[in-house]
Structures are given as structure tokens and as C-alpha cells.
Design a protein around this motif. Sequence first.
Motif, PDB file in Angstrom:
ATOM      1  N   ASP A   1      45.484  87.075  92.837  1.00 12.01           N
ATOM      2  CA  ASP A   1      46.106  86.558  91.631  1.00 12.01           C
ATOM      3  C   ASP A   1      46.039  87.573  90.508  1.00 12.01           C
ATOM      4  O   ASP A   1      45.309  88.562  90.567  1.00 12.01           O
ATOM      5  CB  ASP A   1      45.442  85.247  91.205  1.00 12.01           C
TER       6      ASP A   1
ATOM      7  N   GLY B   1      45.384  80.645  82.681  1.00  8.20           N
ATOM      8  CA  GLY B   1      45.303  80.652  84.129  1.00  8.20           C
ATOM      9  C   GLY B   1      45.779  81.942  84.767  1.00  8.20           C
ATOM     10  O   GLY B   1      46.066  82.943  84.103  1.00  8.20           O
ATOM     11  N   MET B   2      45.851  81.905  86.085  1.00  4.52           N
ATOM     12  CA  MET B   2      46.253  83.060  86.887  1.00  4.52           C
ATOM     13  C   MET B   2      47.377  82.650  87.839  1.00  4.52           C
ATOM     14  O   MET B   2      47.466  81.486  88.237  1.00  4.52           O
ATOM     15  CB  MET B   2      45.063  83.589  87.681  1.00  4.52           C
TER      16      MET B   2
ATOM     17  N   ARG C   1      47.599  78.202  94.561  1.00  5.85           N
ATOM     18  CA  ARG C   1      46.361  77.920  93.823  1.00  5.85           C
ATOM     19  C   ARG C   1      46.546  78.372  92.384  1.00  5.85           C
ATOM     20  O   ARG C   1      47.547  78.983  92.026  1.00  5.85           O
ATOM     21  CB  ARG C   1      45.174  78.675  94.447  1.00  5.85           C
ATOM     22  N   TYR C   2      45.568  78.064  91.551  1.00  2.55           N
ATOM     23  CA  TYR C   2      45.556  78.489  90.146  1.00  2.55           C
ATOM     24  C   TYR C   2      46.788  77.915  89.436  1.00  2.55           C
ATOM     25  O   TYR C   2      47.041  76.716  89.522  1.00  2.55           O
ATOM     26  CB  TYR C   2      45.475  80.021  90.047  1.00  2.55           C
ATOM     27  N   GLU C   3      47.561  78.770  88.746  1.00  2.00           N
ATOM     28  CA  GLU C   3      48.779  78.295  88.074  1.00  2.00           C
ATOM     29  C   GLU C   3      49.986  78.277  89.004  1.00  2.00           C
ATOM     30  O   GLU C   3      51.109  78.048  88.565  1.00  2.00           O
ATOM     31  CB  GLU C   3      49.079  79.175  86.854  1.00  2.00           C
TER      32      GLU C   3
ATOM     33  N   ASN D   1      44.458  70.801  92.357  1.00  2.00           N
ATOM     34  CA  ASN D   1      43.906  72.138  92.172  1.00  2.00           C
ATOM     35  C   ASN D   1      44.575  73.180  93.059  1.00  2.00           C
ATOM     36  O   ASN D   1      44.565  74.364  92.742  1.00  2.00           O
ATOM     37  CB  ASN D   1      42.396  72.140  92.455  1.00  2.00           C
TER      38      ASN D   1
END
Length: 315
Positions: free
Chosen positions: A49, A58-59, A163-165, A193
Amino acid sequence: MQIDIVSVFPEYFDVTGLSLLGKAQEKGLVTIRAHNLRDWTHDVHHSVDDTPVGGGAGMVMKPEVWGQCLDDLLDMPDGSTQHQPPTDQTADTADVTEHKEVMKSSSDTSDGIASEADSSADSHEAGVTEPVLIFPNPSAPLFTQADATKLSQAKRLVFGCGRYEGYDARIPDYYRSKGVDVREYSIGDYVLNGGEVAVSVMLEAITRLLPGFMGNPESIVQESYTGDEPLLEYRQYTRPTTWRGMAVPEILTSGDHGKVDRFRRDEAIRRTSRIRPDLIARLDCSTLDKHDRRLLEDLGWRASGTHPIRQNTNE
């Protein structure tokens, strides 16, 4: 059917070896392989990421890593860089090579089917032998039973867990541009998530429709959202017929199958009208019998046109 899942937590899918899905794999109905996305990274930290372009919290998952992974799994030599994951990590070179050979034997990858999720039905019918690339995305069209039914006809599915953003938006766009049948689906109006839970939901909805998966094929015939009339299913009961002073509806023990069918049909219509009126509004009135129409009128619907319409509304 061959299914590949890409995730930064491939161990999440160890549960696919349990219950009916595990038995289906033992019988050879489906093959499921989970891959660790980090196996396609090059840096010491195995980074997947980076920060969002334009700023923000976020990432975002990097396209380079996803590109190398998907190029390998989809056997696409057109990628800018072909990369075989190191042998000292979770998925070794032999596994990736085996994936390519299986895919070659079951699919012609020279041409894919460019498809957005909202037009996937037509394209899928034309190319069920092509691999379908699927990304869960809360901003995408809703995954439905109809989608599960169509995807159960495919020979190979590849799921990508964000995942993440989320993942870089160019990833699905790139593979669509290369002719791959790419689908993005949401499983509901909420955010998780990561994509692992959503992939698990779609995986079960799809594989349970494979011929030979269910011990009793009739189990999937009269379910919610199934068939030409996607009503919610009627409520179910089992023995004892009386439990803690609560008895099952008497008609279910009458032995009159015609009356039982009518009772269940009526309950399905009542439940759907109360919980999911949007499904009632999609019914084709020409397929309803006189009893259905009377019941819908009693429930506040006008069933004399093409589709039922709520009474006393602006519809």
C-alpha cells in the motif's frame, strides 16, 4: 470450478476446508487456492500500500503489486513486468506455474470479455469458460442471487481482497481494457475492514449452486430470492410440533400438500410485502393467480397492471 483468492491474509480462507465446501473440494467439484499478495512484493517490508494521491486518510493498495500478481494468475504476458514469487514464501513458483497450466487447459485467454458489473449478465452468457476477476467494493453494485447463479456457471473465478482504503481504481480498469471479465460487487450498505468477509459470502453463495454440491438439490429450489419470482422464503419448522407451548401451524401437519403449498406461498408473499416490498413491486402480475392477486390487494397492493403498485402512495 477453479477459484483463486488473493489476500494479505490468505489463512483467513482455511475455513473453506470445512462443511459442504470442504466436501465439494474432496469430491473434485471445486478447487480453492488462497495466495498471499505480499509474495509479489520486492521490498524488504513487503509493502502492498501507499498514501492516496491527492491526500486523504488511510492507505491505498498499490497497482504494481496487484498487477504482477494478477498477470501471473491470469497468465497475461502483456504485463509490464512478469514476476514469479520467491520460493521461500507462502506460494512458490511451482504453485503459480500449476495455476497457469490449469487455466490454460480450461480457458482460452487470448480474448476476455470486457464487462462492467451492471452488464455482466449478457457477457457472462457469451463466455462462461473465461476467468472472471471479482473485487468486493462497498461502492459497487449489489451482489444478488442472480449474480451468484450466473457466476456458478463459470469455469474459473479469481477474487481480489482489498484492504485499507481499498485498491487503486486503475487495477480493475486495466484488466477490463485487456479483455478480462471484471466484476465489482458490494454485499450491502456497510463497510468492512477488508474484502475477505465479502469474498467468503460470495464464495459460499456461488459454490453451493454447483451441481452435486448439495446433498439434496431440492434444497436450493425454493429459497429466498431464487427463481423467476424472488420472494422471501416462508418460515420453517421441525419436530416437536409443540415446543414450550408453541405449536407449528396446524395446516402443516394436515397431510394435504396442496393446502401446505398454498399456505407457504401466502406466507412468502406476506413476509416479502412486510420486509422487502421492493421485491413485490418487481413481480410480474401476469404470473400471479387469482389467489395471489386477492392476497396482495388485502396487503395494500394493486395487482392489475404490469407490476404490483402500493395503494395510497405516489407510485
